[in-house]
Every structure is written in C-alpha cells, then in structure tokens.
Design an enzyme around this catalytic site. Sequence first.
Site: not given
Length: 314
Positions: A222, A224-225, A227, A253-254
Amino acid sequence: MIVTITPNPSLDRTYELGTLIPGEVNRAAHDRLDPGGKGVNVSRALTAAGHRTTAVLPLGGPSGHLLADLLRRQGIDVAAVAISGDTRINVSIAEDGGSVTKVNAVGPELSAAESAALLALVREDHLGNDVDWLACCGSLPRGLAPEWYAELVAQVHSGGARIALDTSGPALLAALSARPDVVKPNREELAEAVGRPVATVGDAVDAAGELRKRGAQQVLASLGADGMLLIADEGSWYGSAPVAAVRSDVGAGDASLAGFLGAGGTGPGALAAALAHGAAAVQLPGSVMPTPADLDPAAVVVTADIPLERPLRG
C-alpha cells in the site's frame, strides 16, 4: 471461508470534529465505537461483502466482552481465548479534511499458556477443513515473541490453508522464511523492512522484490494516496483509485486486504478489488467498513506498466 487472527484487538473510539486544538477542550460533532484491530476489520469488511469469516481473538475484561458482542451483532463468528488482561481501547480524532490523530493503547500481556491456547485455536482441526485463507494481522501483544507469526504460518501451511500476513518490524521479518502467501506492508513498513527510504514507486518495487527473495510469495504494498502494488511470480501490477475527499483512513488498509482476499488473493483482479475497497473505506466515518454499494470499480485503474520514476507523496 476466510479466518482472521488478531493477537492484539481493540475497541476503537472515534471522535469527529472540525479542528483539533491541543491543550483546549474540544467538542466532537460525532462519535462512534467500533470493533478494532487489523484482523477484526478484515472480518468486518468480508462480512459486509457477503463472505464467510471467523475472527480469532484473545479477549479479556469488560472491553473484551463488548468487542465480542459488537462483532456478533454484525454477524461475525467469534472464536475467543479468554485472557486475564483487559482488551485495549484505542482513540482516534478525525478532523475535517481527513487528518486523523490516533492514540493506541499498548494492550494486555499474554501469558505462555494464553499464547499456546491462541495457536491451538487456529489449528485446522479446530476451525474445520474448509478454510481458504488465514489472515494474520496486526501487532503482537506483550508476551508473544517476534517469531510467533512464523510459527503460526508454518502450522497453518501444513494444513493446506493459504496465509496473508499484515504486520511489521521484527514480526514481519521473522515470518518471511515461513513463506506466507501474501504480505501487505505499507510504504513505511517496506522502508523499515529493507532499511532504506522508499521515495518512488520504483523504490517500492525494489523493496517488495527483496521481501520476496526472503520468502514472501506475493507482496501487496500500500502506497497510501499513491495507490498499491502487487508483486508476484505471475507478474507485477500497479493500481490507483483517486477519491475526492478523505473522511477517515482508519481501517482502510484492512478493507483493502479484505477486498484482495475476497477476490481470490492473486492477480490484477484482486488488486483492483483491494483498491476499490480501500478507496471506499477512506470516504466513510471512523473505521466503518464498506459494503458493495459503497464501491466504485470504475474509478480503479490497474496496469502492468508500472511508473517506476513516480515520486511518492508525503
């Protein structure tokens, strides 16, 4: 059937307000109480999407009883080990504009007997022979050695189930040699694992490749913003799902991991599902998990043409 295990679960209290002013009395416009912990959130998202799931948890004290009750109200099967300590309570303060301040309690210390009971609970003969995935998620509580996840991965692999691992630090590194089927680090966890900064998408690809060399069969990273990446034997893919505004990133994220596993846990289609779930989650309050009605698959773009030179924000 997807089983989750959360060794250090929590109750998550979220307060929403305009702007947090440190040192002053702040009044929340809204507040909510949700079951918490990475694996718990994965089970909640899976249930919201119509998948079968069981949440394996160590629970203790009034907060533990309330956590189990909240999960059962949501239709989630709970398999619990009773512990002497109290289940922790975490607090998040979500401001307008998407900023979230978190205070996570350290949680109880598990005894050797409680640790052994938790391992025993996830053996195949306790949960049945129809388990497709076991998602091992979150930090380890006091009393569990960094090798605890490694032992769990080896134990469950011997029974034929696939393993998804979402943890960090020494626990992640110790478990890699047991060859989990997928690990899901974020950018900071990738950098910590390889001991160097991750400043571009290419840096993340290189770091994910290093985790694969150490034993991870797939890396779902991950950013974040910026992608997500999926690096596997079958290929490598990059995807993004822009959102207009972030309300809360707690549990996003989960939700992504739940989307990935619910879509089969491999390949670009599963990556697209992970992105759709994560994008939906950040637009919901607190740690609310998205339902199929919240998803916007059309906003997701997945490609094998990875923009290696693209800098990562933040």
